[in-house]
Design an enzyme around this catalytic site. Sequence first.
Site, PDB file in Angstrom:
ATOM      1  N   TRP A 130       0.867  -1.184   0.000  1.00  0.00           N
ATOM      2  CA  TRP A 130       0.000   0.000   0.000  1.00  0.00           C
ATOM      3  C   TRP A 130       0.904   1.235   0.000  1.00  0.00           C
ATOM      4  O   TRP A 130       1.816   1.324   0.842  1.00  0.00           O
ATOM      5  CB  TRP A 130      -0.864  -0.054   1.262  1.00  0.00           C
ATOM      6  N   ASP A 211      -0.577  -5.675   9.323  1.00  0.00           N
ATOM      7  CA  ASP A 211      -1.616  -4.685   9.033  1.00  0.00           C
ATOM      8  C   ASP A 211      -2.839  -5.458   8.538  1.00  0.00           C
ATOM      9  O   ASP A 211      -2.784  -6.116   7.500  1.00  0.00           O
ATOM     10  CB  ASP A 211      -1.081  -3.744   7.934  1.00  0.00           C
ATOM     11  N   LYS A 246     -13.403  -0.797   6.855  1.00  0.00           N
ATOM     12  CA  LYS A 246     -14.098  -1.568   5.823  1.00  0.00           C
ATOM     13  C   LYS A 246     -15.073  -2.563   6.443  1.00  0.00           C
ATOM     14  O   LYS A 246     -16.217  -2.636   6.033  1.00  0.00           O
ATOM     15  CB  LYS A 246     -13.110  -2.327   4.937  1.00  0.00           C
TER      16      LYS A 246
END
Length: 395
Positions: A130, A211, A246
């Site tokens: 990311w 993560d 999310k």
Amino acid sequence: MLDSLERLPPDSILGLAAIARADTNPHKIDLTVGVYMDESGITPVFDAIASAQRTLVENETTKVYMAPSGDEQFNLGMRKLVLGEDSAALRDNRVSSIQAPGGCGALRIGAEIIQAARPGARVWVSDPTWPVHIPLLGSVGLKFETYRYYDPASHGVNFDAMVEDLKQAGPDDVLLLHGCCHNPCGADLTLEQWGVIADMAEAQGFMPFVDIAYQGMGDGLEQDAAGIRLLAERLPEMIVAASCSKNMGLYRERTGITLFVCRDTDNAEALLSQAAVAARRVYSMPPAHGAILAGKVLSDPALTASWKQELEGMCSRINSLRSALVRELAAQCDRDFSFIANEKGMFSFLGLTKEQALLLRSEHSVYMLDSSRINVAGINAGNVAPLAKAVASVL
Ligand code: LMR
């Protein structure tokens, strides 16, 4: 003083999302930022969250500061959600946690702790990762090494290369892993491969920093945390940064948590005190709203059941969108895109060149990152065929 500062280019994800939003073409397709969208393009509020919110609004008596560690119910619920109800580390009381402002805040707190323990430590990051990982962790002074991860030829993980590269990681190093639903490539490690990583961490002494921003969006809440749980069972220490953006739809509420799995209770408490001081330095205390809602959802069986059911629905819809896209692409072009159906979570690399991605933008109002990362959750029954047709036209 300030006029020496130049304008910076827009963020590679959020900047593009803004351009997509501003496009007035009614047939535009926005596959940029990783947010879930339903068939009508809405990112819904979960029923369980809406219900918890009504209760909160009716009963809230104060807006006084949160404790630096955040909401207690949220902390307890999230530890179990990530590490599992029957986690030995939880049972042995060697886990502490701190609520943080979103997954980014959680990563930052983890980075602060690593920097305090080993200033300038090397963090091994996957190629690719990311794009925010490096500036976010680097801002505290950590250094980076890259390990090979995604193989564009096979559209999967090049695990042999990953292992080869990680042989150089030592006891002062940190290994950054994506807990599930790898962002940007959607290619995850198998449980067996997580086991190999645990073997290497044991033998070489490096510490995992995981993560997990998409738990429940890949194969399900339990399955998606299996790798983290394996590491937590086998290793003396690790850090996890988790997000509720999310999987609870709490994006703008900035709801995240940093978990410290430690050698013993004393060390877990020491790390919490360090994290609280780090938080005080950066933002003092976390925002209340999202974490209180998540804490209520995780502690009330009826709300938990409703939330899980809605999340499962999203997860299976994403998986069916993957299959639909594979079918449409197969109908439109010769290239094999079947790999899209094997990946997990919101993201996939289509394997297009930057020029092709730019052409899709300018000619078709189809927005994906320059790397051809798409947010699968931005696809729907109405746009999947035009999307496949547009892709075929630029190949
Ligand atoms: C993404 O990768 O699109 C999401 O994680 C949102 C973000 O903050 O970049």
